[in-house]
Design a protein around this motif. Structure first.
Motif, PDB file in Angstrom:
ATOM      1  N   SER A  42      -0.350  -1.712   9.440  1.00 61.52           N
ATOM      2  CA  SER A  42       0.004  -3.024   9.604  1.00 61.52           C
ATOM      3  C   SER A  42       1.007  -4.081   9.567  1.00 61.52           C
ATOM      4  N   TYR A  78      -7.291  -4.862  15.610  1.00 60.70           N
ATOM      5  CA  TYR A  78      -6.926  -4.094  14.394  1.00 60.70           C
ATOM      6  C   TYR A  78      -8.031  -3.457  14.011  1.00 60.70           C
ATOM      7  N   TYR A 105      -7.178   4.492  -0.576  1.00 62.24           N
ATOM      8  CA  TYR A 105      -7.126   5.619   1.257  1.00 62.24           C
ATOM      9  C   TYR A 105      -8.281   6.503   1.210  1.00 62.24           C
ATOM     10  N   GLU A 128      -8.162 -13.141   6.309  1.00 62.79           N
ATOM     11  CA  GLU A 128      -6.726 -12.587   6.862  1.00 62.79           C
ATOM     12  C   GLU A 128      -7.257 -12.851   9.037  1.00 62.79           C
ATOM     13  N   HIS A 154     -11.861  -0.994   0.190  1.00 64.19           N
ATOM     14  CA  HIS A 154     -10.263  -1.194   1.397  1.00 64.19           C
ATOM     15  C   HIS A 154     -11.439  -1.013   2.401  1.00 64.19           C
ATOM     16  N   HIS A 210       0.832  -1.254  -0.122  1.00 61.85           N
ATOM     17  CA  HIS A 210      -0.427  -0.201  -0.373  1.00 61.85           C
ATOM     18  C   HIS A 210       0.836   1.338   0.286  1.00 61.85           C
ATOM     19  N   ARG A 223       0.687   5.504  11.573  1.00 65.11           N
ATOM     20  CA  ARG A 223      -0.416   4.701  12.595  1.00 65.11           C
ATOM     21  C   ARG A 223       0.280   4.507  13.964  1.00 65.11           C
ATOM     22  N   HIS A 253      -7.558 -10.191  -1.136  1.00 62.17           N
ATOM     23  CA  HIS A 253      -7.768  -9.814   1.067  1.00 62.17           C
ATOM     24  C   HIS A 253      -8.546 -10.680   1.434  1.00 62.17           C
TER      25      HIS A 253
END
Ligand code: IZC
Ligand code: ZN
Length: 424
Positions: A330, A103, A153, A254, A186, A83, A90, A251
């Motif tokens: 992450s 998370y 984003y 996860e 996302h 990304h 963060r 994704h």
């Protein structure tokens, strides 16, 4: 034949012969290595590989000869899931995470991805560009010559396009090659929390056609996760993406075993990424459908989570690639060598399996297997000279940068662990 460059005196050269599909099972543990080797390069491509002084027959007065001083040379590393372009960082959530707040809980409270969305919206193109360039330089200095870069984003058209355009600009000016992925799905913006449908319609009906029309992304990806996009929503978005000509990534599984691995097999995605909670049935289906398991152990490390079951994947014949997942929440690290070391220490993969997972199998994960991922005649001369005697040493001596030099398309771009392409 005019030869531009010969790199001679390579202690161990990891070559490879692409078989037309990614490596699976026992193949993943095999590397072809030539000792006391040379590589000859013309117009940025590899035109000859051999051993000892045999290059003397093919050189002429124009040929530059460089000495690899008996070191290890591998294909340029490929980071097939990042990304890269985003605003902010963060670290403000770090203590919360360390004290056990999950998370996904931070995301539900409007932090996590949504806080990076805010920073990315506020950032100018120049700010996004210079931050991402700094990261791309670091990646290159760690031996990475090709990077996949996702949007996601913005969660609205203008910012998604801003992010993707920054990626395209970087690609023009930076030696690292980029592969662009649209990840509009996302996260769910707060205002659509109770009703996803209108947001999904914006993604599918407005964002995806526009991004395609502007030629800004080759792949489409969805964060399929409990509390983010459901299996049904992901299937809908990715099916539409395929109709529009995108290649697909997910994704998947996860955090929660939702059936993302199964869906990636059903849709014949190019890769299915993360998979820490994938079911055995899903993995079997991925093996049958040649879907690459793109594992991101830096994220397991950073979030203090279990590692994906790479051994089971390899046993079941799923092709495995590894990548960083570089992102501000992450996996805030550009160091793919550390990720490779976690491939051994966390995923229990062998050093040979790890090297295949960040070279030839990673090339398949971004559909670049015809150009990169192995050192063979006709491919791009993307090469890393490691200050290491063998592949095992790269994974064993952890936490440092082993790079001695990096060549991108036959041009020296890193020397003494520093990007030097600006001076060329
Ligand atoms: O910014 O948290 N997993 N998306 C899905 C990410 C990690 C990136 C982020
Ligand atoms: Zn990701």
């Amino acid at each position: 034949m005019r030869v531009d460059l010969v790199i001679k005196n390579i202690g161990k050269l990891v070559t490879g012969k692409d078989s037309g599909r990614p490596k699976i099972g026992q193949e993943m543990n095999k590397l072809d290595i030539i000792e006391d080797a040379y590589i000859a390069i013309k117009d940025g491509k590899i035109i000859d590989i051999g051993s000892k002084n045999d290059y003397k027959n093919i050189i002429n007065d124009y040929t530059k000869i460089e000495d690899a001083k008996g070191l290890l040379v591998t294909p340029g590393l490929i980071d097939s899931h990042t990304h890269l372009v985003h605003g902010g960082s963060r670290e403000n959530e770090f203590s919360q995470k360390l004290s056990g707040v999950p998370y996904i809980e931070i995301l539900k409270q409007g932090g996590g991805i949504l806080s990076t969305v805010k920073c990315t919206k506020e950032a100018s193109c120049e700010e996004l560009y210079s931050k991402a360039k700094k990261s791309l330089d670091r990646m290159l200095e760690f031996g990475v010559t090709t990077v996949e870069s996702k949007s996601g984003y913005g969660l609205e058209l203008d910012t998604e396009i801003k992010q993707l355009k920054v990626g395209k600009d970087l690609e023009k000016n930076h030696p690292v090659d980029l592969v662009h992925t649209f990840l509009g799905a996302h996260a769910i913006p707060i205002e659509y929390k109770e009703n996803h449908k209108p947001f999904i319609d914006i993604i599918v009906d407005e964002m995806m056609p526009k991004v395609k029309e502007l030629g800004l992304a080759e792949f489409c990806d969805v964060f399929c996760e409990d509390g983010v996009f459901t299996i049904e929503e992901t299937e809908y978005i990715l099916s539409k993406a395929r109709e529009m000509g995108y290649k697909l990534k997910i994704h998947a599984d996860e955090i929660v075993s939702l059936g993302g691995a199964e869906l990636s097999a059903k849709l014949k995605c190019t890769s299915s990424d993360h998979l820490m909670a994938a079911s055995e049935e899903g993995l079997k289906m991925m093996a049958q459908n040649n879907v690459i398991a793109n594992i991101l152990p830096g994220t397991s490390f950073n979030l203090n989570k279990a590692y994906a079951d790479a051994r089971k994947m390899i046993d079941l014949g799923v092709p495995v690639s590894l990548s960083s997942d570089y992102n501000p929440g992450s996996c805030p690290s550009e160091n793919l060598q550390f990720v490779m070391q976690l491939g051994c220490l966390g995923l229990k993969m062998t050093p040979n399996e790890v090297l295949n997972a960040v070279t030839i199998n990673a090339a398949y994960a971004i559909d670049r297997q015809n150009e990169i991922g192995s050192i063979e005649i006709g491919k791009k001369a993307d090469l890393v000279v490691f200050d290491a005697p063998n592949v095992e040493y790269l994974m064993y001596h952890f936490g440092i940068n082993h790079v001695d030099r990096v060549y991108k398309a036959g041009v020296l771009v890193v020397e003494n662990r520093q990007a030097i392409y600006d001076n060329i």
